[in-house]
Design a protein around this motif. Structure first.
Motif, mmCIF file in Angstrom:
data_model
loop_
_atom_site.group_PDB
_atom_site.id
_atom_site.type_symbol
_atom_site.label_atom_id
_atom_site.label_comp_id
_atom_site.label_asym_id
_atom_site.label_seq_id
_atom_site.Cartn_x
_atom_site.Cartn_y
_atom_site.Cartn_z
ATOM 1 N N ALA A 81 27.001 -6.562 1.122
ATOM 2 C CA ALA A 81 25.570 -6.231 1.030
ATOM 3 C C ALA A 81 24.801 -6.679 2.272
ATOM 4 O O ALA A 81 23.686 -7.179 2.181
ATOM 5 N N VAL A 82 25.391 -6.481 3.449
ATOM 6 C CA VAL A 82 24.739 -6.931 4.681
ATOM 7 C C VAL A 82 23.424 -6.179 4.922
ATOM 8 O O VAL A 82 22.380 -6.801 5.168
ATOM 9 N N LEU A 83 23.466 -4.844 4.825
ATOM 10 C CA LEU A 83 22.260 -4.082 5.130
ATOM 11 C C LEU A 83 21.182 -4.211 4.044
ATOM 12 O O LEU A 83 20.012 -4.400 4.372
ATOM 13 N N PRO A 84 21.539 -4.138 2.746
ATOM 14 C CA PRO A 84 20.498 -4.383 1.735
ATOM 15 C C PRO A 84 19.833 -5.746 1.895
ATOM 16 O O PRO A 84 18.612 -5.866 1.767
ATOM 17 N N THR A 85 20.646 -6.768 2.195
ATOM 18 C CA THR A 85 20.066 -8.096 2.395
ATOM 19 C C THR A 85 19.062 -8.064 3.546
ATOM 20 O O THR A 85 17.961 -8.611 3.439
ATOM 21 N N MET A 86 19.441 -7.391 4.621
ATOM 22 C CA MET A 86 18.539 -7.268 5.777
ATOM 23 C C MET A 86 17.235 -6.577 5.381
ATOM 24 O O MET A 86 16.134 -7.071 5.672
ATOM 25 N N LEU A 87 17.354 -5.434 4.682
ATOM 26 C CA LEU A 87 16.143 -4.690 4.299
ATOM 27 C C LEU A 87 15.264 -5.538 3.390
ATOM 28 O O LEU A 87 14.030 -5.565 3.528
ATOM 29 N N GLN A 88 15.885 -6.258 2.451
ATOM 30 C CA GLN A 88 15.101 -7.068 1.508
ATOM 31 C C GLN A 88 14.440 -8.249 2.209
ATOM 32 O O GLN A 88 13.315 -8.620 1.870
ATOM 33 N N GLN A 89 15.133 -8.829 3.186
ATOM 34 C CA GLN A 89 14.519 -9.934 3.925
ATOM 35 C C GLN A 89 13.258 -9.465 4.643
ATOM 36 O O GLN A 89 12.239 -10.155 4.653
ATOM 37 N N ILE A 90 13.350 -8.265 5.240
ATOM 38 C CA ILE A 90 12.183 -7.762 5.966
ATOM 39 C C ILE A 90 11.074 -7.391 4.982
ATOM 40 O O ILE A 90 9.912 -7.739 5.174
ATOM 41 N N ALA A 91 11.468 -6.716 3.890
ATOM 42 C CA ALA A 91 10.459 -6.244 2.933
ATOM 43 C C ALA A 91 9.730 -7.414 2.269
ATOM 44 O O ALA A 91 8.532 -7.334 1.997
ATOM 45 N N THR A 92 10.445 -8.502 2.010
ATOM 46 C CA THR A 92 9.811 -9.640 1.338
ATOM 47 C C THR A 92 9.219 -10.621 2.346
ATOM 48 O O THR A 92 8.735 -11.684 1.976
ATOM 49 N N LYS A 93 9.327 -10.279 3.626
ATOM 50 C CA LYS A 93 8.807 -11.126 4.716
ATOM 51 C C LYS A 93 9.489 -12.490 4.761
ATOM 52 O O LYS A 93 8.944 -13.457 5.289
ATOM 53 N N ALA A 94 10.705 -12.572 4.197
ATOM 54 C CA ALA A 94 11.466 -13.815 4.295
ATOM 55 C C ALA A 94 11.907 -14.014 5.742
ATOM 56 O O ALA A 94 12.053 -15.136 6.209
ATOM 57 N N GLN A 95 12.168 -12.902 6.432
ATOM 58 C CA GLN A 95 12.475 -12.959 7.868
ATOM 59 C C GLN A 95 11.785 -11.784 8.524
ATOM 60 O O GLN A 95 11.538 -10.768 7.873
ATOM 61 N N ASP A 96 11.490 -11.909 9.819
ATOM 62 C CA ASP A 96 10.876 -10.754 10.482
ATOM 63 C C ASP A 96 11.972 -9.803 10.949
ATOM 64 O O ASP A 96 13.166 -10.105 10.862
ATOM 65 N N LEU A 97 11.534 -8.649 11.410
ATOM 66 C CA LEU A 97 12.443 -7.579 11.789
ATOM 67 C C LEU A 97 13.495 -8.063 12.783
ATOM 68 O O LEU A 97 14.693 -7.823 12.622
ATOM 69 N N PHE B 54 4.827 -7.172 -13.790
ATOM 70 C CA PHE B 54 5.295 -8.411 -13.173
ATOM 71 C C PHE B 54 6.814 -8.468 -13.244
ATOM 72 O O PHE B 54 7.400 -8.371 -14.319
ATOM 73 N N SER B 55 7.447 -8.586 -12.092
ATOM 74 C CA SER B 55 8.904 -8.621 -12.066
ATOM 75 C C SER B 55 9.406 -10.052 -12.142
ATOM 76 O O SER B 55 9.086 -10.871 -11.288
ATOM 77 N N TRP B 56 10.201 -10.345 -13.165
ATOM 78 C CA TRP B 56 10.724 -11.697 -13.359
ATOM 79 C C TRP B 56 11.901 -11.997 -12.449
ATOM 80 O O TRP B 56 12.352 -13.134 -12.364
ATOM 81 N N THR B 57 12.443 -10.970 -11.797
ATOM 82 C CA THR B 57 13.623 -11.203 -10.979
ATOM 83 C C THR B 57 13.310 -11.088 -9.493
ATOM 84 O O THR B 57 14.199 -11.091 -8.666
ATOM 85 N N ASP C 45 0.808 -1.222 0.000
ATOM 86 C CA ASP C 45 0.000 0.000 0.000
ATOM 87 C C ASP C 45 0.841 1.272 0.000
ATOM 88 O O ASP C 45 0.297 2.358 0.141
ATOM 89 N N ILE C 46 2.197 1.134 -0.156
ATOM 90 C CA ILE C 46 3.025 2.346 -0.274
ATOM 91 C C ILE C 46 3.993 2.207 -1.455
ATOM 92 O O ILE C 46 3.909 2.939 -2.430
ATOM 93 N N CYS C 47 4.908 1.256 -1.340
ATOM 94 C CA CYS C 47 5.894 1.019 -2.411
ATOM 95 C C CYS C 47 6.043 -0.502 -2.523
ATOM 96 O O CYS C 47 6.796 -1.107 -1.767
ATOM 97 N N PRO C 48 5.271 -1.151 -3.424
ATOM 98 C CA PRO C 48 5.188 -2.616 -3.442
ATOM 99 C C PRO C 48 6.556 -3.280 -3.595
ATOM 100 O O PRO C 48 7.341 -2.882 -4.466
ATOM 101 N N PRO C 49 6.854 -4.277 -2.745
ATOM 102 C CA PRO C 49 8.160 -4.948 -2.794
ATOM 103 C C PRO C 49 8.494 -5.481 -4.184
ATOM 104 O O PRO C 49 9.642 -5.435 -4.605
ATOM 105 N N GLN C 50 7.476 -5.995 -4.905
ATOM 106 C CA GLN C 50 7.711 -6.496 -6.272
ATOM 107 C C GLN C 50 8.472 -5.470 -7.108
ATOM 108 O O GLN C 50 9.310 -5.827 -7.909
ATOM 109 N N GLN C 51 8.127 -4.196 -6.922
ATOM 110 C CA GLN C 51 8.745 -3.166 -7.754
ATOM 111 C C GLN C 51 9.834 -2.386 -7.041
ATOM 112 O O GLN C 51 10.654 -1.745 -7.691
#
Lengths: 427, 295
Positions: free
Chosen positions: A394-410, B148-151, A246-252
């Protein structure tokens, strides 16, 4: 069987008897007063104006110093790491003066690349006006190794047309930002409420610092990660909250770094973004030209400013230089007030002297929020070579992406990141 | 030279130039790689700013105790296996097709394959990224999948990269197998047909055994290539995918070790990869020899 034993013996001998190559300690004993001074500066997308100012400095320097020529080389930012590593390993190919990013400083100093210039700055009248928080970015272990040439800070860009159409005003506190962004996307589903990215570390840092958190704490020269502290988690959570449907979709958004985040705003796909003074040129050329304004990113309380990351470039003298006096003099000319002002006029690079900053802000409305952000006190990444390692891994980007994609919680993601950071600090 | 016969000495003399080249170009780098993997060897050590520190097996211990290394290793093996299978299937199918069609379509097929083969990896990866771009890509335009993002998803991203890898490596398999099929004497196939063998039977009992040496070569080649994939992953998934989900060993080594100036650790990863690949090749060759087909 005998042959294998022989091979093993030879192998053991070879490994025990030799060591990998190391270049000797770099010289720097000589201090010649004539000859060629070699200078490395970064190449830019649009180098013309920068080169014109630098050429002017070179001309002035050569006329003041008979028998001295200045050779300026423009090196690519993308291959800088290899160029500098090569220069440190082979002092003969090293420059005397070089421009480099302030986040690279600690690594370069640990590699023995740059000389201390603290004593030279004490004797230099211009130096007393250097902004203290920016001079900090040129220090490692309390010692000064360079002159800050210019800074870049980020602030909040917003679309004036969207805001006036929806009857909105820019957020007054950091807590207002997410609800505001959500409201905009609800009203205009084809816009990101705010364009941020999962790889946009420097966009995240103000949230971390404003919440009272920090990247690391230092005790007796030893760094310990602080991203998993209560305040650190709160700040990171406040940023990753923006990376949602609802703000900046993780997909994009999850794969975006700083450039891509700003680009989405420039092309008219977002209502807000966190961008730097150095993005001005892109804004002018983009779809949002004339339809945006900038305010400092607010802090936790009304009227406060979230501490920005003090990005920027430094000018340093290499340890291996055979022209130390000349190199320092050239540093003080190109990094001095007069040429910093000229660089601002040519490239829009924010100066590092407080009085020059003020003069710049008076004459230019666009720069005002950025200078206000600088006045509020920007902050910096830990001054240790380990930071370059943490950045590369890429420690911090990995952390942010894990949280954003809900792969791991905060909690889990910040704990993993803290562990990786501590490994880097410890090595 | 005691104990070596005259013939032996002559053989050594003839082999010497090749041996020198191999030792210089292969032996020395591998020697350095192994050596560096025993040290704490970072940028400070390279440029003489810090003393060398012998770690022994320290880098290996650190690597093998890292859970991410095992995840990445498993991912690399799975990814390489899919790529090898895909490459062999596509390459073999198109090789057979090439032997069955007329000259003009065959020329077109070869032209297309050689085009893919000749495209530099970075350029090929970038073009694929453009084609599969979330907003402006041709593929999403055609499929109506705007945005749709393929990556983004880990497995979709792996699939996309695997398709690209197959695309740029099948021509080698196709050309090699095409030459192999063409080299099978017509009489052999004819004799099988006269004996009443069906087509599948001919393929299984005549053509495949004759192609076996070539199949071995292309399989080992493909395994080595696909296990070492770097460019495609690095370019197409932005350096290892969302949250590092698409890391393979080579990219992992680059990110964790070489970009972070931990050359010792990076060399240890390199040694582990070399050993794995050599081990695979040895097992494969041995299995072949056991089944009576020496290469």
């Amino acid at each position: 069987m005998k042959r294998i034993a022989l091979l093993v013996a030879v192998g053991a001998l070879a490994v025990a008897g030799c060591a990998p190559v190391q270049s000797g300690p770099s010289g720097g004993a000589a201090d010649e007063k004539s000859g060629q001074l070699r200078v490395w500066l970064f190449d830019e997308v649009n180098r013309g104006p920068k080169q014109a100012v630098v050429d002017q400095a070179v001309k002035q320097f050569q006329s003041e110093h008979a028998g001295v020529t200045v050779d300026v080389q423009y090196i690519q930012i993308s291959t800088r790491a290899e160029r500098f590593k090569g220069a440190f390993s082979d002092p003969k190919s090293a420059p005397d003066v070089a421009e480099f990013g302030n986040t690279d400083l600690a690594g370069y100093v640990a590699a023995g690349g740059f000389a201390e210039v603290g004593a030279d700055l004490d004797k230099w009248p211009d130096a007393k006006d250097l902004s203290p928080s920016i001079l900090d970015t040129a220090k490692v272990g309390g010692k000064v190794y360079a002159v800050p040439w210019y800074v870049g800070v980020r602030a909040l860009y917003y679309r004036t047309d969207v805001f006036s159409e929806l009857g909105l005003t820019p957020p007054k506190t950091l807590a207002e930002l997410a609800p505001l962004a959500r409201r905009i996307r609800a009203a205009k589903p084809d816009l990101f409420g705010i364009s941020v990215g999962g790889k946009y570390t420097y966009g995240m840092l103000p949230f971390l610092w404003a919440s009272g958190g920090d990247l690391a704490s230092q005790q007796g020269g030893k760094f310990t990660s602080a991203v998993d502290s209560t305040n650190g988690r709160a700040g990171i959570g406040r940023y990753t909250e923006l990376l949602a449907e609802d703000i900046c979709p993780p997909q994009q958004c999850a794969q975006n770094g700083g450039d891509a985040s700003v680009q989405a705003f420039v092309s008219g796909k977002a209502a807000m973004t966190i961008g730097g003074d150095f993005n001005r040129g892109a804004m002018k050329a983009g779809a949002v030209s004339g339809k945006y304004a900038v305010v400092p990113l607010p802090g936790m309380t009304e009227g406060s400013v979230a501490p920005a990351f003090a990005g920027g470039n430094l000018l340093g003298v290499t340890k291996s230089t055979a022209h130390r006096t000349l190199a320092v003099q050239f540093l003080q000319l190109l990094g001095g007030k007069s040429f910093q002002r000229k660089m601002f006029d040519a490239m829009g690079n924010l100066p590092t002297f407080t009085d020059v900053q003020r003069a710049v802000a008076e004459g230019d409305e666009f720069e005002r929020p950025f200078v206000r952000t600088l006045d509020a006190g920007p902050r910096f990444v830990p001054a240790t070579p380990a930071w370059a390692k943490i950045d590369a891994q890429a420690v911090l980007p990995t952390m942010l992406q894990q949280i954003a994609t809900k792969a791991q919680d905060l909690t889990a993601a910040t704990a993993t990141a803290a562990q990786h950071m501590n490994e880097a600090f410890g090595s | 030279m005691i104990g070596i016969s005259r013939d032996g000495r002559a053989a050594l003399a003839y082999l010497a130039p090749a041996a020198l080249v191999l030792i210089g170009l292969l032996g020395y780098p591998i020697y350095q790689l192994v050596l560096i993997s025993f040290y704490d060897y970072g940028q400070e050590q390279v440029s003489g700013g810090a003393p060398l520190n012998w770690l022994g097996l320290g880098n290996y211990a650190k690597l093998l105790s890292d859970s991410q290394f095992w995840t990445v290793l498993a991912q690399t093996v799975g990814f390489a296996a899919c790529c090898v299978l895909g490459t062999l299937l596509v390459g073999a199918a198109l090789a057979v097709l090439a032997t069955r069609v007329r000259a003009v379509p065959r020329a077109l097929l070869f032209l297309a394959a050689l085009g893919a083969w000749a495209t530099p990896t970075v350029a090929g990866s970038t073009v694929w990224l453009f084609l599969f771009d979330a907003n402006f890509g041709l593929v999403n335009e055609v499929l109506g999948l705007q945005g749709f993002s393929w990556t983004y998803d880990r497995w979709v991203a792996f699939g996309l990269v695997a398709a690209q890898v197959v695309w740029c490596s099948f021509p080698f398999v196709m050309v090699t197998l095409y030459a192999g099929i063409k080299a099978i004497p017509g009489e052999v196939v004819e004799a099988a047909a006269l004996d009443g063998a069906s087509v599948p039977r001919t393929v299984r009992s005549v053509i495949l055994p004759l192609l076996r040496p070539l199949l071995v070569v292309v399989t080992i080649q493909s395994v080595i290539w696909d296990f070492k994939v770097f460019t495609q992953i690095y370019v197409m998934t932005g350096g290892g995918g969302v949250a590092g989900g698409n890391l393979v060993l080579n990219v992992y080594a680059y990110q964790q070790a070489f970009a972070a100036s931990e050359y010792g650790l990076g060399s240890a990863i390199g040694v582990v990869m070399t050993v794995l690949l050599l081990g695979f090749t040895a097992i494969y060759l041995r299995a072949l020899r056991r089944s009576g087909e020496a290469l």
